[in-house]
Design a protein around this motif. Structure first.
Motif, PDB file in Angstrom:
ATOM      1  N   GLY A  24       0.807  -1.208   0.000  1.00 52.78           N
ATOM      2  CA  GLY A  24       0.000   0.000   0.000  1.00 52.78           C
ATOM      3  C   GLY A  24       0.839   1.255   0.000  1.00 52.78           C
ATOM      4  N   VAL A  29      -2.131   2.958  -2.322  1.00 52.08           N
ATOM      5  CA  VAL A  29      -3.456   2.361  -2.193  1.00 52.08           C
ATOM      6  C   VAL A  29      -3.617   1.899  -0.752  1.00 52.08           C
ATOM      7  N   ALA A  30      -4.787   2.114  -0.165  1.00 48.77           N
ATOM      8  CA  ALA A  30      -5.003   1.750   1.229  1.00 48.77           C
ATOM      9  C   ALA A  30      -4.741   0.262   1.453  1.00 48.77           C
ATOM     10  N   PRO A  31      -3.894  -0.082   2.449  1.00 54.36           N
ATOM     11  CA  PRO A  31      -3.600  -1.500   2.705  1.00 54.36           C
ATOM     12  C   PRO A  31      -4.847  -2.336   2.971  1.00 54.36           C
ATOM     13  N   ILE A  34      -6.357  -3.373  -0.280  1.00 59.86           N
ATOM     14  CA  ILE A  34      -5.588  -4.455  -0.904  1.00 59.86           C
ATOM     15  C   ILE A  34      -5.909  -5.785  -0.232  1.00 59.86           C
TER      16      ILE A  34
END
Length: 234
Positions: A24, A29-31, A34
């Protein structure tokens, strides 16, 4: 995962290894997003299956390989354009068969033929908005080209190297080196090693002497780490 002492084996060499948190940070990108995409999740009493099967599972914990990183980049771009995840899942299933890859979105073949795959999904479900989004050639090409910027493909059309902040920043991710950790391109030394050296030596010049590298290489590593730190703080 890399820091937890998880057992490593020969099958992971050249694949890269990242936790959702590490991925992330690199991808922006937000963990949690994911993790949901790769683990699946339950919402409103309904089970949503993973978008695809991740490359690595260690001791029941999901890890990402380099190909997973590249797939997340493309998937995130499509979802940002308004494509529902369950429609993306349908497209991935079709693309696996058409492209012949477990991670089809980040290949040269998908770059060429993926538009027709989304049209199949759209026409099957009769969704006018989806048809409009991906029937226009320039719209599809823009999404894919932006998501695959700064990615070097190998001779087979698969992702081989990634320059997370662009080639001009001189930091790259190569799954064949340092388990895919970001490395300074001129010296091939992991960014985190150079940053630790700066802290230990208390100067860029001292770190450069310690590693016998040009100060510019250390400065590049610091600049990259600064961007990562900003993302972490956001």
């Amino acid at each position: 995962m890399r820091r937890s002492g998880a057992r490593m084996d020969a099958s992971l060499i050249g694949m890269g290894l990242y936790t959702p948190g590490e991925a992330g940070l690199l991808l922006g990108v937000a963990p949690g997003k994911i993790a949901r995409w790769l683990r699946g999740h339950v919402a409103n009493g309904k089970r949503h299956e993973p978008l695809w099967r991740p490359q690595i599972v260690l001791d029941g914990d999901i890890g990402l390989g380099f190909r997973d990183l590249m797939e997340v980049r493309v998937a995130a771009s499509f979802i940002a354009q308004g494509l529902p995840p369950f429609r993306l899942r349908q497209a991935i299933v079709l693309a696996r068969d058409a492209v012949g890859e477990d991670h089809p979105l980040s290949t040269r073949a998908f770059r060429t033929d993926g538009r027709s795959i989304f049209l199949q999904v759209a026409k099957h479900d009769g969704e006018a908005a989806l048809i409009d989004l991906f029937s226009r050639q320039y719209a599809f090409r823009d999404v894919v080209e932006r998501s695959l910027r700064h990615v070097d493909l190998d001779d087979t059309g698969r992702p081989a190297l990634w320059w997370p902040l662009g080639r001009s920043r001189w930091v790259l991710v190569d799954p064949a080196r340092s388990f895919g950790r970001p490395i300074e391109a001129e010296t091939s030394i992991p960014v985190d090693a150079l940053v630790r050296a700066v802290r230990a030596e208390r100067s860029v010049e001292g770190a450069a002497r310690a590693w016998n590298v040009p100060p510019r290489a250390v400065a590049r590593a610091l600049a990259f780490q600064g961007v990562m730190d900003e993302r972490k703080a956001a």
